[in-house]
Design a protein around this motif. Sequence first.
Motif, PDB file in Angstrom:
ATOM      1  N   ALA A  32      -0.053   0.868 -77.874  1.00  0.00           N
ATOM      2  CA  ALA A  32       0.672   0.039 -77.159  1.00  0.00           C
ATOM      3  C   ALA A  32      -0.173  -0.332 -76.278  1.00  0.00           C
ATOM      4  O   ALA A  32      -2.181  -1.342 -77.167  1.00  0.00           O
ATOM      5  CB  ALA A  32       1.364   0.837 -75.744  1.00  0.00           C
ATOM      6  N   GLU A  33       0.337  -1.010 -75.113  1.00  0.00           N
ATOM      7  CA  GLU A  33      -0.855  -2.332 -74.896  1.00  0.00           C
ATOM      8  C   GLU A  33      -2.337  -1.517 -74.275  1.00  0.00           C
ATOM      9  O   GLU A  33      -1.951  -0.275 -73.555  1.00  0.00           O
ATOM     10  CB  GLU A  33      -0.543  -2.570 -73.528  1.00  0.00           C
ATOM     11  N   ILE A  34      -3.771  -1.963 -74.113  1.00  0.00           N
ATOM     12  CA  ILE A  34      -4.670  -1.406 -73.688  1.00  0.00           C
ATOM     13  C   ILE A  34      -4.715  -0.751 -72.123  1.00  0.00           C
ATOM     14  O   ILE A  34      -3.731  -2.067 -71.264  1.00  0.00           O
ATOM     15  CB  ILE A  34      -6.067  -3.045 -74.057  1.00  0.00           C
ATOM     16  N   PRO A  35      -5.130  -0.281 -71.987  1.00  0.00           N
ATOM     17  CA  PRO A  35      -5.178  -0.388 -70.377  1.00  0.00           C
ATOM     18  C   PRO A  35      -6.784  -1.042 -70.340  1.00  0.00           C
ATOM     19  O   PRO A  35      -7.186   0.025 -69.526  1.00  0.00           O
ATOM     20  CB  PRO A  35      -5.298   1.395 -70.167  1.00  0.00           C
ATOM     21  N   GLU A  36      -6.740  -2.267 -70.040  1.00  0.00           N
ATOM     22  CA  GLU A  36      -7.878  -2.366 -69.782  1.00  0.00           C
ATOM     23  C   GLU A  36      -8.022  -2.555 -68.363  1.00  0.00           C
ATOM     24  O   GLU A  36      -9.788  -2.346 -68.496  1.00  0.00           O
ATOM     25  CB  GLU A  36      -8.245  -4.148 -70.504  1.00  0.00           C
ATOM     26  N   LEU A  37      -7.196  -2.961 -67.385  1.00  0.00           N
ATOM     27  CA  LEU A  37      -8.126  -2.971 -65.892  1.00  0.00           C
ATOM     28  C   LEU A  37      -8.744  -1.714 -66.014  1.00  0.00           C
ATOM     29  O   LEU A  37      -9.783  -1.110 -65.413  1.00  0.00           O
ATOM     30  CB  LEU A  37      -6.543  -3.225 -64.764  1.00  0.00           C
ATOM     31  N   ASP A  38      -7.953  -0.355 -66.300  1.00  0.00           N
ATOM     32  CA  ASP A  38      -8.310   1.017 -66.143  1.00  0.00           C
ATOM     33  C   ASP A  38      -9.843   1.433 -67.117  1.00  0.00           C
ATOM     34  O   ASP A  38     -10.588   2.261 -66.006  1.00  0.00           O
ATOM     35  CB  ASP A  38      -6.734   2.104 -66.354  1.00  0.00           C
ATOM     36  N   TYR A  39      -9.547   0.868 -68.114  1.00  0.00           N
ATOM     37  CA  TYR A  39     -10.634   1.510 -68.665  1.00  0.00           C
ATOM     38  C   TYR A  39     -12.534   1.122 -68.078  1.00  0.00           C
ATOM     39  O   TYR A  39     -12.989   1.325 -67.848  1.00  0.00           O
ATOM     40  CB  TYR A  39     -10.777   0.899 -70.114  1.00  0.00           C
ATOM     41  N   PRO A  73     -13.947  -5.058 -79.676  1.00  0.00           N
ATOM     42  CA  PRO A  73     -13.797  -5.638 -78.441  1.00  0.00           C
ATOM     43  C   PRO A  73     -13.168  -6.921 -77.506  1.00  0.00           C
ATOM     44  O   PRO A  73     -13.118  -6.451 -76.666  1.00  0.00           O
ATOM     45  CB  PRO A  73     -15.240  -4.947 -77.958  1.00  0.00           C
ATOM     46  N   SER A  74     -13.146  -7.416 -78.723  1.00  0.00           N
ATOM     47  CA  SER A  74     -12.008  -8.252 -78.695  1.00  0.00           C
ATOM     48  C   SER A  74     -10.895  -8.497 -78.238  1.00  0.00           C
ATOM     49  O   SER A  74     -10.362  -9.768 -78.448  1.00  0.00           O
ATOM     50  CB  SER A  74     -12.604  -9.993 -79.623  1.00  0.00           C
ATOM     51  N   LEU A  75     -10.155  -7.473 -78.420  1.00  0.00           N
ATOM     52  CA  LEU A  75      -9.629  -6.960 -77.916  1.00  0.00           C
ATOM     53  C   LEU A  75      -9.270  -6.912 -76.266  1.00  0.00           C
ATOM     54  O   LEU A  75      -8.392  -6.967 -75.543  1.00  0.00           O
ATOM     55  CB  LEU A  75      -8.638  -5.260 -78.175  1.00  0.00           C
ATOM     56  N   ILE A  76     -10.252  -7.225 -75.997  1.00  0.00           N
ATOM     57  CA  ILE A  76     -10.301  -6.879 -73.968  1.00  0.00           C
ATOM     58  C   ILE A  76     -10.541  -8.474 -74.195  1.00  0.00           C
ATOM     59  O   ILE A  76     -10.942  -9.080 -74.330  1.00  0.00           O
ATOM     60  CB  ILE A  76     -11.504  -6.324 -73.410  1.00  0.00           C
ATOM     61  N   SER A  77     -10.148  -9.091 -72.670  1.00  0.00           N
ATOM     62  CA  SER A  77     -10.087 -10.104 -72.332  1.00  0.00           C
ATOM     63  C   SER A  77     -11.865 -10.375 -72.441  1.00  0.00           C
ATOM     64  O   SER A  77     -12.103  -9.960 -71.087  1.00  0.00           O
ATOM     65  CB  SER A  77      -9.000 -10.459 -71.126  1.00  0.00           C
ATOM     66  N   PRO A  78     -11.717 -12.303 -71.986  1.00  0.00           N
ATOM     67  CA  PRO A  78     -12.895 -12.625 -71.561  1.00  0.00           C
ATOM     68  C   PRO A  78     -13.365 -11.728 -69.367  1.00  0.00           C
ATOM     69  O   PRO A  78     -14.397 -11.715 -69.320  1.00  0.00           O
ATOM     70  CB  PRO A  78     -12.787 -13.961 -71.678  1.00  0.00           C
ATOM     71  N   GLU A  79     -12.366 -12.395 -68.824  1.00  0.00           N
ATOM     72  CA  GLU A  79     -12.223 -11.967 -66.982  1.00  0.00           C
ATOM     73  C   GLU A  79     -12.473 -10.301 -66.993  1.00  0.00           C
ATOM     74  O   GLU A  79     -13.439 -10.480 -66.459  1.00  0.00           O
ATOM     75  CB  GLU A  79     -10.852 -11.692 -67.162  1.00  0.00           C
ATOM     76  N   GLU A  80     -12.269  -9.820 -67.911  1.00  0.00           N
ATOM     77  CA  GLU A  80     -12.558  -7.890 -68.204  1.00  0.00           C
ATOM     78  C   GLU A  80     -13.471  -7.601 -68.288  1.00  0.00           C
ATOM     79  O   GLU A  80     -14.994  -7.272 -68.334  1.00  0.00           O
ATOM     80  CB  GLU A  80     -11.312  -7.293 -68.598  1.00  0.00           C
TER      81      GLU A  80
END
Length: 385
Positions: A32-39, A73-80
């Motif tokens: 599913a989508e990465i919960p990047e904010l929570d992570y 790690p490049s699945l995480i947005s530059p902003e995060e």
Amino acid sequence: MLVPPPLSLYVHIPWCVQKCPYCDFNSHALKAEIPELDYIDALIEDLDTDLAAYRLTEDSRSLHSIFIGGGTPSLISPEEIGRLLKAIEVRIPFSENIEITMEANPGTIEAGRFTAYREVGVNRISIGIQSFQDEKLKRLGRIHGSDEATRAANLATDAGLNSFNIDLMHGLPDQSIDDALSDLKQAIALNPPHLSWYQLTIEPNTLFYSKPPTLPDDDDLWDIFEQGHQLLTEASYVQYEISGYSKPGLQCRHNLNYWRFGDYLGIGCGAHGKISFADGTITRTVKVKHPRGYLNPQKPYLDQETQVEDSERPFEFFMNRFRLLESCPKQDFVERTGLPLDAIQSSIDWALGENYLTDNGSEWQITKQGKLFLNDLLAAFVDEE
């Protein structure tokens, strides 16, 4: 007396688009989508917990390097990624020339992405290319092709980074000597400042372990290494570690700190850490491995915490240090293990007699013979008293 060494930080991002059949790292295929904010929130809280538990806010050490690994790690947005780096810097002062590395998969890179990561603080990228041959990439379960691999390296060159690394493997399933050297020549042609060139090994708990592929024999592997090493040397790359080559002065600072028995905090799923204290204690940590457990607010981030006993320190020190081709100052052993030199003198004398080491009075240097019989050399330091 133990002197706390330079301090680094390892950040683990556990997700990948798919799991490669040779990979035994703590990585999980995306469902599913990465919960990047929570992570990212969890990573910051994890760091806060470590800083408080080990009183590192009272520590005078600045942060020597950061390595963001995975997973992908490049699945995480530059902003995060930027939000994480800002939060880290608020909590631990960065050294003046801090190296901040992030791993990237060529199959997850879009135009301009490297520049965006650089703008938020990443100054070194490590690109997991592994091979430039589409058939080999398919066998390895990689999601990119050879064209994407070349494009990613060119993007890294153009992004204005301090450095970048190409990860390249040899000893692949059904790989000929010519195939392996062709991959290496293509990597060299891209002129990366750093090149990690390592042999595929079959690890437990991988698909390749349960269904082993046909790999090159030992004679072919030796020919690949010898001829490849010559190619790299002729292209002005210097081998500084078993599988690490770089242009002069562009070694990976994070890896050097690790192999020199430096300290590192580890945050994120399954991340490992090692922290030394002026009172002589050396603590190793492992974080909760699975994302579900790590993101569960009812559970602690820490999964394991162990102390490195005096009897274990010689082996641990040399297991790391002898991966490097540089000489080892004797004072480093004293300061980073907290042990006197006479604690290992009998083992050192034996190693000198076997021509595994040389001793110039202030430093030890591992010899070619020592590299060939590294397991025997390291065994001499097990359970030293």
